[in-house]
Design a protein around this motif. Structure first.
Motif, PDB file in Angstrom:
ATOM      1  N   ARG A   1       0.950  -1.167   0.007  1.00 17.23           N
ATOM      2  CA  ARG A   1      -0.099  -0.027  -0.196  1.00 17.23           C
ATOM      3  C   ARG A   1       1.187   1.149   0.026  1.00 17.23           C
ATOM      4  O   ARG A   1       0.745   2.066  -0.785  1.00 17.23           O
ATOM      5  N   SER A   2       2.034   0.922   0.714  1.00 16.83           N
ATOM      6  CA  SER A   2       2.844   2.441   0.727  1.00 16.83           C
ATOM      7  C   SER A   2       3.393   2.625  -0.357  1.00 16.83           C
ATOM      8  O   SER A   2       3.777   3.815  -1.082  1.00 16.83           O
ATOM      9  N   LEU A   3       3.842   1.670  -1.308  1.00 14.47           N
ATOM     10  CA  LEU A   3       4.636   1.790  -2.468  1.00 14.47           C
ATOM     11  C   LEU A   3       3.585   2.277  -3.567  1.00 14.47           C
ATOM     12  O   LEU A   3       3.738   3.046  -4.446  1.00 14.47           O
ATOM     13  N   ALA A   4       2.439   1.670  -3.599  1.00 10.64           N
ATOM     14  CA  ALA A   4       1.428   2.235  -4.596  1.00 10.64           C
ATOM     15  C   ALA A   4       0.888   3.704  -4.217  1.00 10.64           C
ATOM     16  O   ALA A   4       0.803   4.229  -5.449  1.00 10.64           O
ATOM     17  N   ALA A   5       0.959   3.874  -2.841  1.00  8.97           N
ATOM     18  CA  ALA A   5       0.598   5.487  -2.683  1.00  8.97           C
ATOM     19  C   ALA A   5       1.773   6.212  -3.307  1.00  8.97           C
ATOM     20  O   ALA A   5       1.517   7.313  -3.713  1.00  8.97           O
ATOM     21  N   LEU A   6       3.031   5.842  -3.191  1.00  9.22           N
ATOM     22  CA  LEU A   6       4.000   6.745  -3.540  1.00  9.22           C
ATOM     23  C   LEU A   6       4.099   6.694  -5.031  1.00  9.22           C
ATOM     24  O   LEU A   6       4.299   7.863  -5.749  1.00  9.22           O
ATOM     25  N   ILE A   7       3.846   5.734  -5.744  1.00  9.01           N
ATOM     26  CA  ILE A   7       3.777   5.622  -7.273  1.00  9.01           C
ATOM     27  C   ILE A   7       2.714   6.661  -7.619  1.00  9.01           C
ATOM     28  O   ILE A   7       2.630   7.307  -8.578  1.00  9.01           O
ATOM     29  N   GLN A   8       1.379   6.355  -7.243  1.00  8.96           N
ATOM     30  CA  GLN A   8       0.306   7.115  -7.562  1.00  8.96           C
ATOM     31  C   GLN A   8       0.582   8.689  -7.502  1.00  8.96           C
ATOM     32  O   GLN A   8       0.238   9.355  -8.181  1.00  8.96           O
TER      33      GLN A   8
ATOM     34  N   VAL B   1       2.969  -5.082  -6.288  1.00  8.71           N
ATOM     35  CA  VAL B   1       2.332  -3.511  -6.371  1.00  8.71           C
ATOM     36  C   VAL B   1       1.381  -3.451  -7.437  1.00  8.71           C
ATOM     37  O   VAL B   1       0.270  -2.480  -7.227  1.00  8.71           O
ATOM     38  N   MET B   2       1.437  -3.793  -8.470  1.00  9.07           N
ATOM     39  CA  MET B   2       0.245  -3.627  -9.744  1.00  9.07           C
ATOM     40  C   MET B   2      -1.117  -3.805  -9.333  1.00  9.07           C
ATOM     41  O   MET B   2      -1.824  -2.850  -9.368  1.00  9.07           O
ATOM     42  N   PRO B   3      -1.448  -4.683  -8.390  1.00 12.72           N
ATOM     43  CA  PRO B   3      -2.800  -4.769  -8.191  1.00 12.72           C
ATOM     44  C   PRO B   3      -3.258  -3.588  -7.040  1.00 12.72           C
ATOM     45  O   PRO B   3      -4.411  -3.406  -6.963  1.00 12.72           O
ATOM     46  N   LYS B   4      -2.333  -3.142  -6.487  1.00 11.29           N
ATOM     47  CA  LYS B   4      -2.825  -2.225  -5.352  1.00 11.29           C
ATOM     48  C   LYS B   4      -3.005  -0.718  -6.145  1.00 11.29           C
ATOM     49  O   LYS B   4      -3.526   0.340  -5.402  1.00 11.29           O
ATOM     50  N   LEU B   5      -2.717  -0.497  -7.387  1.00  9.23           N
ATOM     51  CA  LEU B   5      -2.878   0.854  -8.139  1.00  9.23           C
ATOM     52  C   LEU B   5      -4.419   0.898  -8.566  1.00  9.23           C
ATOM     53  O   LEU B   5      -5.290  -0.156  -8.846  1.00  9.23           O
ATOM     54  N   PRO B   6      -4.865   2.096  -8.757  1.00  6.18           N
ATOM     55  CA  PRO B   6      -6.222   2.367  -9.089  1.00  6.18           C
ATOM     56  C   PRO B   6      -6.704   2.605 -10.519  1.00  6.18           C
ATOM     57  O   PRO B   6      -7.544   2.878 -10.729  1.00  6.18           O
ATOM     58  N   PHE B   7      -5.699   2.042 -11.354  1.00  9.27           N
ATOM     59  CA  PHE B   7      -5.997   2.437 -12.872  1.00  9.27           C
ATOM     60  C   PHE B   7      -6.639   1.382 -13.714  1.00  9.27           C
ATOM     61  O   PHE B   7      -6.725   1.274 -14.801  1.00  9.27           O
TER      62      PHE B   7
END
Length: 341
Positions: free
Chosen positions: A11-18, A174-180
């Protein structure tokens, strides 16, 4: 060896990337790395024996950022040449991933550059095992892991299977945690490539941006428009393809037909449109689009001298490739001949 990430890490990585996605995707070189050829190569590389030298050269040129270009660095040309020469020997045996890396490490003169190329080939031949990875993506992964203070963030690159497996684990966690949604994969891949290579843009203007093409592939038999008649386009060169793409764009996203400027047309037709990714070919096609070379009549101008000027540029061998950009504020009028009545 796989990388272990708990749910908090993901979740932390996904938030940084987003949070950084837009900044870095807006500078991604879309025309150097179109995704369509890669998907086709995955199908072709499923049978390595059938791979031709031409396909190897094209795919590796893509990997080195020179799709449809002739600007490969000497080190990259040497890697490609070595792989082409040794491919027939390589495919004689069903190598494991580790053995494949060892085989090519013995053959390639520069393993740092060669490792990236071999990793790409392994992705094409075994996409279910290895994600698309290179040193830029590995660098991005390492920096992001450091930001969340992950215990393996200080691990150095070994240029072995360990790097490929760690990155693949990272990417797939990480990929499934992104919202796209359906674009999670392609956006994450492009972000990591751009983020790991962001130093390349340190000397560019702060406002520098790239535009992702709306239409990346084109076939005269596969496209039609509701408001425009593409059958009236009789020529079949790149300029004519770009005009067809302009009509398709206007069909999907209408604009006042007498209110377009050249600049607005440029925004709808970025480099890479219809897989025209070579800058010289693209710029020539854009110049020809606005003139009447070979009888083209697509665009009219309030400034009547512009059509002649564009035609002159298209016809001469030493043309100003940025000619159309210099006239971006000029108002352009689409020929109503191409409207459906």
């Amino acid at each position: 060896m796989s990388l272990t990430l708990n749910e908090k890490d993901k979740r932390s990585l996904a938030a940084l990337i987003q949070a950084r996605m837009e900044e870095h995707i807006s500078r991604f070189p879309f025309a150097r790395y179109p995704i369509e050829p890669v998907e086709e190569w995955k199908r072709i590389f499923y049978d390595p024996i059938s791979i031709t030298p031409t396909t190897l050269k094209q795919s590796l040129s893509w990997h080195f950022g020179s799709w449809q270009r002739k600007d490969l660095a000497l080190a990259h040309r040497k890697v490609i040449s070595t792989i082409v020469v040794n491919w027939s020997e390589y495919i004689k045996n069903p190598y494991s991933l580790t053995d494949s890396l060892q085989f090519w490490q013995q053959k390639l003169p520069n393993w740092k550059t060669g490792f990236n190329a071999v990793a790409f080939l392994l992705h094409l031949t075994r996409p279910d095992s290895i994600e698309l990875v290179d040193h830029h993506r590995l660098q991005a992964m390492t920096e992001l892991l450091k930001e969340i203070k992950h215990k393996e963030a200080e691990q150095t690159f070994s240029l072995t299977l360990t790097d490929l497996e760690c990155y693949s684990s990272f990417f797939r966690a990480v990929m499934p945690k992104l919202p796209f949604g359906l674009r999670n994969r392609i956006l994450l891949d492009r972000f990591l490539k751009a983020y790991g290579n962001r130093c390349a843009y340190k000397n560019t203007h702060a406002d520098y941006r790239t535009i992702e093409p709306e239409i990346t592939t084109f076939s005269w038999n596969s496209f039609s428009a509701k408001h425009f008649d593409l059958t009236k386009i009789t020529l079949r060169s790149n300029a004519d393809i770009l005009f067809a793409c302009l009509l398709l764009s206007l069909d999907s996203h209408p604009n006042t037909l007498d209110g377009l400027t050249i600049g607005q047309i440029i925004e709808r037709l970025p480099l890479g449109t219809a897989n025209i990714c070579n800058p010289a070919s693209f710029n020539y096609a854009m110049i020809a689009l606005f003139g009447n070379q070979k009888g083209r009549d697509y665009i009219h101008f309030e400034n009547s001298t512009l059509t002649e000027a564009f035609t002159k540029q298209a016809n001469q061998s030493t043309r100003n490739m940025r000619f159309y950009i210099h006239h971006s504020s000029e108002r352009a009028i689409l020929n109503p001949k191409y409207l459906r009545i």
